[in-house]
Design a protein around this motif. Structure first.
Motif, PDB file in Angstrom:
ATOM      1  N   ILE A  31      -1.394  -8.797   0.729  1.00 38.06           N
ATOM      2  CA  ILE A  31      -2.100  -7.804   1.537  1.00 38.06           C
ATOM      3  C   ILE A  31      -1.164  -6.633   1.807  1.00 38.06           C
ATOM      4  CG2 ILE A  31      -1.465  -8.957   3.703  1.00 38.06           C
ATOM      5  CD1 ILE A  31      -4.187  -8.062   4.842  1.00 38.06           C
ATOM      6  N   SER A  32      -1.709  -5.435   1.743  1.00 38.99           N
ATOM      7  CA  SER A  32      -0.921  -4.238   2.031  1.00 38.99           C
ATOM      8  C   SER A  32      -1.837  -3.178   2.615  1.00 38.99           C
ATOM      9  CB  SER A  32      -0.241  -3.712   0.756  1.00 38.99           C
ATOM     10  OG  SER A  32      -1.205  -3.210  -0.154  1.00 38.99           O
ATOM     11  N   ARG A  33      -1.264  -2.055   3.013  1.00 39.12           N
ATOM     12  CA  ARG A  33      -2.118  -0.996   3.555  1.00 39.12           C
ATOM     13  C   ARG A  33      -1.478   0.365   3.356  1.00 39.12           C
ATOM     14  NH1 ARG A  33      -0.982  -2.447   9.888  1.00 39.12           N
ATOM     15  NH2 ARG A  33       0.402  -0.686  10.396  1.00 39.12           N
ATOM     16  N   SER A  50      -6.160   5.232   5.765  1.00 42.05           N
ATOM     17  CA  SER A  50      -6.960   4.298   6.574  1.00 42.05           C
ATOM     18  C   SER A  50      -7.545   3.202   5.694  1.00 42.05           C
ATOM     19  CB  SER A  50      -8.088   5.052   7.307  1.00 42.05           C
ATOM     20  OG  SER A  50      -7.553   5.984   8.214  1.00 42.05           O
ATOM     21  N   THR A  51      -6.735   2.714   4.806  1.00 39.94           N
ATOM     22  CA  THR A  51      -7.181   1.744   3.807  1.00 39.94           C
ATOM     23  C   THR A  51      -6.195   0.585   3.721  1.00 39.94           C
ATOM     24  OG1 THR A  51      -8.215   3.510   2.514  1.00 39.94           O
ATOM     25  CG2 THR A  51      -7.806   1.425   1.383  1.00 39.94           C
ATOM     26  N   PHE A  52      -6.713  -0.636   3.642  1.00 38.76           N
ATOM     27  CA  PHE A  52      -5.844  -1.751   3.324  1.00 38.76           C
ATOM     28  C   PHE A  52      -6.382  -2.478   2.103  1.00 38.76           C
ATOM     29  CE2 PHE A  52      -8.065  -5.423   5.325  1.00 38.76           C
ATOM     30  CZ  PHE A  52      -8.896  -4.804   6.230  1.00 38.76           C
ATOM     31  N   TYR A  53      -5.497  -3.257   1.504  1.00 37.90           N
ATOM     32  CA  TYR A  53      -5.752  -3.775   0.159  1.00 37.90           C
ATOM     33  C   TYR A  53      -5.496  -5.278   0.084  1.00 37.90           C
ATOM     34  CZ  TYR A  53      -4.969   1.193  -0.783  1.00 37.90           C
ATOM     35  OH  TYR A  53      -5.024   2.568  -0.753  1.00 37.90           O
ATOM     36  N   LEU A  54      -6.086  -5.878  -0.929  1.00 40.40           N
ATOM     37  CA  LEU A  54      -5.762  -7.253  -1.302  1.00 40.40           C
ATOM     38  C   LEU A  54      -5.467  -7.236  -2.799  1.00 40.40           C
ATOM     39  CD1 LEU A  54      -5.520 -10.172  -0.263  1.00 40.40           C
ATOM     40  CD2 LEU A  54      -7.845 -10.543  -1.124  1.00 40.40           C
ATOM     41  N   HIS A  55      -4.207  -7.449  -3.123  1.00 37.48           N
ATOM     42  CA  HIS A  55      -3.784  -7.500  -4.511  1.00 37.48           C
ATOM     43  C   HIS A  55      -3.855  -8.953  -4.961  1.00 37.48           C
ATOM     44  CE1 HIS A  55      -1.929  -3.448  -3.957  1.00 37.48           C
ATOM     45  NE2 HIS A  55      -1.778  -3.896  -2.740  1.00 37.48           N
ATOM     46  N   MET A  56      -4.604  -9.215  -6.012  1.00 37.46           N
ATOM     47  CA  MET A  56      -4.841 -10.577  -6.457  1.00 37.46           C
ATOM     48  C   MET A  56      -4.361 -10.752  -7.886  1.00 37.46           C
ATOM     49  SD  MET A  56      -8.652 -11.044  -4.858  1.00 37.46           S
ATOM     50  CE  MET A  56      -9.219  -9.606  -5.747  1.00 37.46           C
ATOM     51  N   ASN A  57      -3.495 -11.707  -8.089  1.00 35.41           N
ATOM     52  CA  ASN A  57      -2.965 -12.006  -9.421  1.00 35.41           C
ATOM     53  C   ASN A  57      -3.393 -13.393  -9.871  1.00 35.41           C
ATOM     54  OD1 ASN A  57      -1.463  -9.541  -9.595  1.00 35.41           O
ATOM     55  ND2 ASN A  57       0.108 -10.454  -8.285  1.00 35.41           N
ATOM     56  N   ASP A 103      -6.596 -12.850 -14.873  1.00 35.36           N
ATOM     57  CA  ASP A 103      -6.630 -11.409 -14.612  1.00 35.36           C
ATOM     58  C   ASP A 103      -6.160 -11.090 -13.198  1.00 35.36           C
ATOM     59  OD1 ASP A 103      -9.575 -10.390 -16.556  1.00 35.36           O
ATOM     60  OD2 ASP A 103      -7.522 -10.897 -17.134  1.00 35.36           O
ATOM     61  N   SER A 104      -5.867  -9.809 -13.000  1.00 33.51           N
ATOM     62  CA  SER A 104      -5.503  -9.304 -11.677  1.00 33.51           C
ATOM     63  C   SER A 104      -6.560  -8.305 -11.210  1.00 33.51           C
ATOM     64  CB  SER A 104      -4.137  -8.616 -11.725  1.00 33.51           C
ATOM     65  OG  SER A 104      -3.123  -9.520 -12.089  1.00 33.51           O
ATOM     66  N   LEU A 105      -6.632  -8.136  -9.896  1.00 33.72           N
ATOM     67  CA  LEU A 105      -7.616  -7.240  -9.311  1.00 33.72           C
ATOM     68  C   LEU A 105      -7.091  -6.757  -7.974  1.00 33.72           C
ATOM     69  CD1 LEU A 105     -10.467  -6.486 -10.418  1.00 33.72           C
ATOM     70  CD2 LEU A 105     -11.415  -8.213  -8.881  1.00 33.72           C
ATOM     71  N   ARG A 106      -7.496  -5.555  -7.595  1.00 34.62           N
ATOM     72  CA  ARG A 106      -7.141  -5.052  -6.276  1.00 34.62           C
ATOM     73  C   ARG A 106      -8.400  -4.658  -5.511  1.00 34.62           C
ATOM     74  NH1 ARG A 106      -4.007   0.538  -4.850  1.00 34.62           N
ATOM     75  NH2 ARG A 106      -6.109   1.326  -5.289  1.00 34.62           N
ATOM     76  N   LEU A 107      -8.558  -5.244  -4.354  1.00 38.92           N
ATOM     77  CA  LEU A 107      -9.652  -4.869  -3.457  1.00 38.92           C
ATOM     78  C   LEU A 107      -9.153  -3.838  -2.452  1.00 38.92           C
ATOM     79  CD1 LEU A 107     -11.219  -8.358  -2.642  1.00 38.92           C
ATOM     80  CD2 LEU A 107     -11.733  -6.809  -4.539  1.00 38.92           C
ATOM     81  N   SER A 108     -10.040  -2.922  -2.094  1.00 38.55           N
ATOM     82  CA  SER A 108      -9.717  -1.909  -1.099  1.00 38.55           C
ATOM     83  C   SER A 108     -10.688  -2.006   0.063  1.00 38.55           C
ATOM     84  CB  SER A 108      -9.812  -0.504  -1.715  1.00 38.55           C
ATOM     85  OG  SER A 108      -8.927  -0.353  -2.801  1.00 38.55           O
ATOM     86  N   CYS A 109     -10.217  -1.630   1.233  1.00 35.94           N
ATOM     87  CA  CYS A 109     -11.062  -1.608   2.419  1.00 35.94           C
ATOM     88  C   CYS A 109     -10.779  -0.329   3.185  1.00 35.94           C
ATOM     89  CB  CYS A 109     -10.791  -2.817   3.294  1.00 35.94           C
ATOM     90  SG  CYS A 109     -11.791  -2.865   4.807  1.00 35.94           S
ATOM     91  N   VAL A 110     -11.740   0.567   3.198  1.00 36.64           N
ATOM     92  CA  VAL A 110     -11.610   1.806   3.953  1.00 36.64           C
ATOM     93  C   VAL A 110     -12.167   1.570   5.347  1.00 36.64           C
ATOM     94  CG1 VAL A 110     -12.210   4.235   4.082  1.00 36.64           C
ATOM     95  CG2 VAL A 110     -11.822   3.174   1.856  1.00 36.64           C
ATOM     96  N   VAL A 111     -11.380   1.922   6.347  1.00 33.08           N
ATOM     97  CA  VAL A 111     -11.720   1.610   7.734  1.00 33.08           C
ATOM     98  C   VAL A 111     -11.880   2.880   8.553  1.00 33.08           C
ATOM     99  CG1 VAL A 111     -10.971   0.368   9.787  1.00 33.08           C
ATOM    100  CG2 VAL A 111     -10.412  -0.531   7.525  1.00 33.08           C
ATOM    101  N   SER A 112     -12.847   2.892   9.421  1.00 35.80           N
ATOM    102  CA  SER A 112     -12.999   3.970  10.389  1.00 35.80           C
ATOM    103  C   SER A 112     -13.327   3.359  11.742  1.00 35.80           C
ATOM    104  CB  SER A 112     -14.090   4.951   9.954  1.00 35.80           C
ATOM    105  OG  SER A 112     -15.334   4.299   9.843  1.00 35.80           O
TER     106      SER A 112
END
Length: 126
Positions: free
Chosen positions: A70-72, A77-84, A16-25
């Motif tokens: 990894i992307s953003r 104000s969010t960066f991501y980890l796309h996992m395949n 499976d694939s999944l995307r994690l998000s990280c909201v930063v302040s």
């Protein structure tokens, strides 16, 4: 005050694939590099991926074999980890992290990351 909040974890099946998000302040992506770390059950926390402050350089752990990206989105104000092609060995708590201001290269050493979120758990199991 720096604040990071991860989301997107869960239980998935192998492949499976999944995307994690990280909201930063409290930090600016243009002055602080970003990254993802993980800690598997019974193991030490390890580096997964990082991105330089200008977004041009990305580093990945060798064991990923090109499966994660990894992307953003600066506007969010969010960066991501796309996992395949997730595998059982990817089961871990994943943490997003940023460096202190002025560390703009894409680090690979854990101590370089000064701030991290609370983590989001991913379980890969059939």
């Amino acid at each position: 005050q720096v604040h990071l909040v991860e989301s997107g974890g869960g239980l998935v099946q192998p492949g499976d694939s999944l995307r994690l998000s990280c909201v930063v302040s409290g930090v600016k992506f243009t002055t602080n590099a970003q990254g993802w770390l993980r800690q598997a059950p019974g193991k030490e926390r390890e580096f997964v991926a990082s991105m330089s402050a200008d977004g041009t350089t990305k580093n990945y752990a060798d064991f990923l074999k090109g499966r994660f990206t990894i992307s953003r989105d600066d506007a969010k104000s969010t960066f991501y980890l796309h996992m395949n092609n997730l595998q059982p060995e990817d089961t871990a708590v994943y943490y997003c992290a940023v460096t202190r201001s002025g560390i703009t290269y894409a680090p690979t050493r854990l101590p370089t990351f000064d701030y991290a979120g609370q983590g989001t758990r991913i379980t890969v199991s059939s």
